[in-house]
Design a protein around this motif. Structure first.
Motif, short mmCIF file in Angstrom:
data_model
loop_
_atom_site.label_atom_id
_atom_site.label_comp_id
_atom_site.label_asym_id
_atom_site.label_seq_id
_atom_site.Cartn_x
_atom_site.Cartn_y
_atom_site.Cartn_z
N CYS A 30 0.84 -1.21 0.00
CA CYS A 30 0.00 0.00 0.00
C CYS A 30 0.86 1.25 0.00
O CYS A 30 0.58 2.20 -0.70
N SER A 31 1.93 1.26 0.79
CA SER A 31 2.78 2.44 0.84
C SER A 31 3.57 2.59 -0.45
O SER A 31 3.88 3.69 -0.87
N ARG A 32 3.90 1.46 -1.11
CA ARG A 32 4.62 1.53 -2.37
C ARG A 32 3.76 2.21 -3.43
O ARG A 32 4.25 3.00 -4.22
N GLU A 33 2.47 1.91 -3.44
CA GLU A 33 1.58 2.47 -4.45
C GLU A 33 1.47 3.98 -4.31
O GLU A 33 1.36 4.69 -5.29
N ALA A 34 1.51 4.47 -3.08
CA ALA A 34 1.30 5.90 -2.85
C ALA A 34 2.56 6.73 -3.06
O ALA A 34 2.48 7.93 -3.12
N THR A 112 -6.36 5.67 -8.47
CA THR A 112 -5.17 4.87 -8.15
C THR A 112 -5.49 3.64 -7.33
O THR A 112 -4.69 2.72 -7.25
N GLU A 113 -6.67 3.58 -6.71
CA GLU A 113 -7.06 2.44 -5.88
C GLU A 113 -7.90 1.42 -6.65
O GLU A 113 -8.23 0.36 -6.12
N LEU A 114 -8.23 1.71 -7.91
CA LEU A 114 -9.07 0.81 -8.71
C LEU A 114 -8.28 -0.41 -9.18
O LEU A 114 -7.06 -0.38 -9.28
N THR A 115 -9.01 -1.46 -9.52
CA THR A 115 -8.39 -2.63 -10.14
C THR A 115 -8.05 -2.30 -11.58
O THR A 115 -8.56 -1.31 -12.13
N THR A 116 -7.26 -3.14 -12.21
CA THR A 116 -6.89 -2.91 -13.61
C THR A 116 -8.12 -2.87 -14.50
O THR A 116 -8.23 -2.00 -15.38
#
Length: 197
Positions: A30-34, A112-116
Motif C-alpha cells: 500500500c505504501s509503495r503504491e502511494a 489509483t485504488e481501482l483494479t486494472t
C-alpha cells in the motif's frame, strides 16, 4: 495428549508468523503504491500518481516496457509545465480532478485504488466521451484550434513520451537515422522491420 498440544502450538506459531508476514507485505504494498520514485515539477504527488497509473493503463507492461518503466509520467509532467499555457494547465488539472471524482462516484474510490479492469473501463468511458480531434495532415490540424479534451491531451502526451523514448526507438522500433541500402528483391522472411531498416 502432549504431542497433540505441541502440534497445535506449532501450527499456531507458524500461522502467526505467516499472518504477520502477509500483513507486513500488505502495508508495504500500500505504501509503495502511494509513493513516487521521482519528484513532480508541476503536478502534486497525488496528481502525478494518477497520471502515472493512467499512463500505465494506456500502455501497460507486456513483452515491451510499460509507460512507467520508460518515464512517461515524468515526461507528461514536464510537458504540462513547460509547453501548456496557464489556461491549458488549469484545464489539465481540472481534468485530473474530474477523473478522481468520476472514479469515486462510480466505484467509491480514487483512480489509483481501482483494479486494472476498473481503470480500463473508466478510461474507455473517458475516451468515448472526449470530443474527436479535428482532421489533420502530417500533424497539422485543419480545423480552427479548440480546447483539447483532457483525456485526449493525456493520451497524446503519453503516446508521444512512449514512442519518442530512447529505449523504444532503439530496441522496439529499431530506428536507424542513416538511410540504408536499397534491396529490390528479398525473401519475405528477411524483411524484419523494413520500414526503418
Amino acid at each position: 495428549m502432549q504431542r497433540r498440544e505441541a502440534l497445535k502450538h506449532t501450527a499456531l506459531f507458524f500461522g502467526y508468523a505467516v499472518s504477520t508476514a502477509a500483513l507486513t507485505e500488505t502495508f508495504v504494498a500500500c505504501s509503495r503504491e502511494a509513493q513516487l520514485d521521482w519528484k513532480p515539477e508541476f503536478l502534486s504527488t497525488n496528481q502525478a500518481n494518477t497520471v502515472a497509473e493512467m499512463a500505465e493503463t494506456i500502455l501497460p507492461k507486456t513483452k515491451t516496457p510499460g509507460a512507467k518503466e520508460l518515464g512517461v509520467p515524468q515526461f507528461v509532467d514536464k510537458m504540462v509545465k513547460d509547453l501548456l499555457s496557464k489556461e491549458e494547465q488549469q484545464n489539465f488539472v481540472a481534468g485530473l480532478e474530474k477523473v478522481d471524482d468520476t472514479s469515486k462516484d462510480v466505484y467509491g474510490k480514487a483512480f489509483t485504488e481501482l483494479t486494472t479492469q476498473q481503470r480500463e473501463e473508466l478510461l474507455l468511458k473517458l475516451d468515448k466521451e472526449a470530443a474527436k480531434l479535428p482532421p489533420s495532415v502530417w500533424g497539422i490540424r485543419l480545423a480552427p484550434p479548440s480546447p483539447t479534451a483532457f483525456f485526449r491531451r493525456l493520451k497524446e502526451l503519453t503516446l508521444l513520451g512512449y514512442y519518442t523514448s530512447q529505449k523504444v526507438g532503439k530496441e522496439i522500433l529499431r530506428f536507424d537515422p542513416l538511410p540504408g541500402g536499397f534491396t529490390a528483391c528479398m525473401p519475405l522472411a528477411e524483411v524484419g522491420h523494413a520500414w526503418n531498416e
